[in-house]
Design an enzyme around this catalytic site. Structure first.
Site, PDB file in Angstrom:
ATOM      1  N   ASP A   1      41.231  34.312  43.752  1.00 57.63           N
ATOM      2  CA  ASP A   1      39.859  33.977  43.406  1.00 57.63           C
ATOM      3  C   ASP A   1      38.932  35.102  43.872  1.00 57.63           C
ATOM      4  O   ASP A   1      38.563  35.160  45.043  1.00 57.63           O
ATOM      5  CB  ASP A   1      39.459  32.659  44.067  1.00 57.63           C
ATOM      6  CG  ASP A   1      40.443  31.556  43.713  1.00 57.63           C
ATOM      7  OD1 ASP A   1      40.177  30.824  42.758  1.00 57.63           O
ATOM      8  OD2 ASP A   1      41.481  31.457  44.387  1.00 57.63           O
TER       9      ASP A   1
ATOM     10  N   LYS B   1      44.389  32.546  40.133  1.00 58.97           N
ATOM     11  CA  LYS B   1      44.023  31.541  41.133  1.00 58.97           C
ATOM     12  C   LYS B   1      45.199  31.236  42.044  1.00 58.97           C
ATOM     13  O   LYS B   1      46.346  31.151  41.599  1.00 58.97           O
ATOM     14  CB  LYS B   1      43.569  30.262  40.432  1.00 58.97           C
ATOM     15  CG  LYS B   1      43.108  29.169  41.396  1.00 58.97           C
ATOM     16  CD  LYS B   1      42.799  27.887  40.663  1.00 58.97           C
ATOM     17  CE  LYS B   1      42.350  26.821  41.656  1.00 58.97           C
ATOM     18  NZ  LYS B   1      43.407  26.519  42.659  1.00 58.97           N
TER      19      LYS B   1
ATOM     20  N   LYS C   1      47.933  36.066  53.636  1.00 57.15           N
ATOM     21  CA  LYS C   1      49.114  35.241  53.934  1.00 57.15           C
ATOM     22  C   LYS C   1      50.375  36.095  54.002  1.00 57.15           C
ATOM     23  O   LYS C   1      51.412  35.638  54.473  1.00 57.15           O
ATOM     24  CB  LYS C   1      49.303  34.162  52.861  1.00 57.15           C
ATOM     25  CG  LYS C   1      48.167  33.157  52.739  1.00 57.15           C
ATOM     26  CD  LYS C   1      48.616  31.900  52.001  1.00 57.15           C
ATOM     27  CE  LYS C   1      49.339  32.154  50.706  1.00 57.15           C
ATOM     28  NZ  LYS C   1      48.569  32.853  49.689  1.00 57.15           N
TER      29      LYS C   1
ATOM     30  N   LYS D   1      51.304  32.880  40.959  1.00 56.59           N
ATOM     31  CA  LYS D   1      50.990  34.295  40.708  1.00 56.59           C
ATOM     32  C   LYS D   1      51.995  35.230  41.380  1.00 56.59           C
ATOM     33  O   LYS D   1      52.493  36.168  40.747  1.00 56.59           O
ATOM     34  CB  LYS D   1      49.580  34.589  41.193  1.00 56.59           C
ATOM     35  CG  LYS D   1      49.184  36.059  41.189  1.00 56.59           C
ATOM     36  CD  LYS D   1      47.792  36.243  41.743  1.00 56.59           C
ATOM     37  CE  LYS D   1      47.602  35.628  43.098  1.00 56.59           C
ATOM     38  NZ  LYS D   1      48.472  36.258  44.154  1.00 56.59           N
TER      39      LYS D   1
END
Length: 290
Positions: A126, A8, A39, A13
């Site tokens: 996700d 998530k 991003k 992460k």
């Protein structure tokens, strides 16, 4: 070996991925980390800046692959880790899966895709469509990053469903779960009981992990000026060692959404003593578990 790291958004992460990449490099592996998030900040703590993306480079060359060189898209990061950012389509348009496909295609054109011992895909967490599941098409293993929170484990369960689906047609296995920056692990334990899978490591709540992201450095780089952080690096080296052991891995079976919602929300409403719960579980199973 090709590894897809999912989790998530917002739980660390990419920070975890960067530290695992360096740990693998410290073990003598030639490592490429590919950021698969629009991003394009997956490799920020390795390079200290936002590197140009594959899509940006392709657009600047009018998609003439023959005009692109390795140094245009592959950037050297800390610890000898090579870095690529796939980038993404414009906001509200296009598909992230297409971008991942173009990235792999270009790296193959440059004869770079097979030059590495380890390629680590760091993927938007996700999984809601086949596009962001695209890196699983290339991966030998998937590693799921989570914390001890409801939303992160709910996302982990959706990732688990994606792994199960992809494993029908690809030689993909789940290497295991990594818990990041968590002071408790009761929800993680509860989820793994209901959805059995290996737990590779659980990192405690260490503020320096979050701070490293802000500084644009990995924990391994920070150790140079802050030797007291060396113990944190040992967690990532342990993860690297487990990955390099080429674990058998599993094809997991996800939990239906409503069942998982009930399972985790019940634990929120009726918390249990974690130590007593662990002892009871060991007595029932006859051995020490995760």
């Amino acid at each position: 070996m090709k590894i897809a790291v999912y989790g998530k958004g917002g739980i660390g992460k990419s920070t975890t991925s960067c530290n695992i990449s360096i740990a693998l490099a410290r073990r003598g592996e030639k490592v490429l980390q590919i950021g698969c998030d629009p991003k394009h900040d997956s490799t920020f703590t390795l390079t200290g800046f936002l590197i140009p993306t594959i899509i940006d480079t392709l657009q600047s060359k009018d998609y003439h692959y023959e005009d692109i060189w390795s140094e245009d898209v592959i950037h050297k990061g800390y610890g000898g880790v090579d870095c690529v950012e796939a980038g993404g389509p414009p906001a509200g348009a296009g598909c992230g899966g297409y971008v991942v496909g173009e990235t792999v295609k270009l790296l193959k054109e440059l004869n770079a895709f097979y030059e590495y011992d380890i390629i680590l895909f760091d993927v938007l967490g996700d999984v809601v469509c086949g596009g962001f599941a695209a890196p699983l098409n290339y991966a030998d293993y998937c590693v799921i990053i989570t914390d001890n929170g409801f939303d992160a484990l709910f996302a982990a369960n959706r990732i688990t469903a994606s792994i199960r689906e992809k494993a029908r047609t690809h030689p993909l296995r789940l290497a295991g779960l990594v818990g990041n920056r968590t002071s408790k692990r009761d929800l993680i334990n509860k989820y793994v009981e209901a959805c059995p899978m290996p737990v590779i490591e659980v990192l405690p709540l260490i503020e320096d992990i979050r701070v490293s992201r802000v500084k644009g450095k990995t924990l391994f780089e920070m150790v140079g000026s802050e030797p007291s952080l060396n113990y944190v690096c040992e967690y990532y080296l342990d993860i690297a060692d487990q990955i390099l052991s080429q674990p058998e891995g599993i094809v997991p079976k996800d939990i239906p959404d409503r069942e998982l919602f009930s399972l985790l929300s019940d634990l929120y409403l009726n918390p249990i003593d974690e130590g007593r719960h662990q002892n009871n579980k060991e007595n029932l199973l006859g051995f020490t578990t995760i």
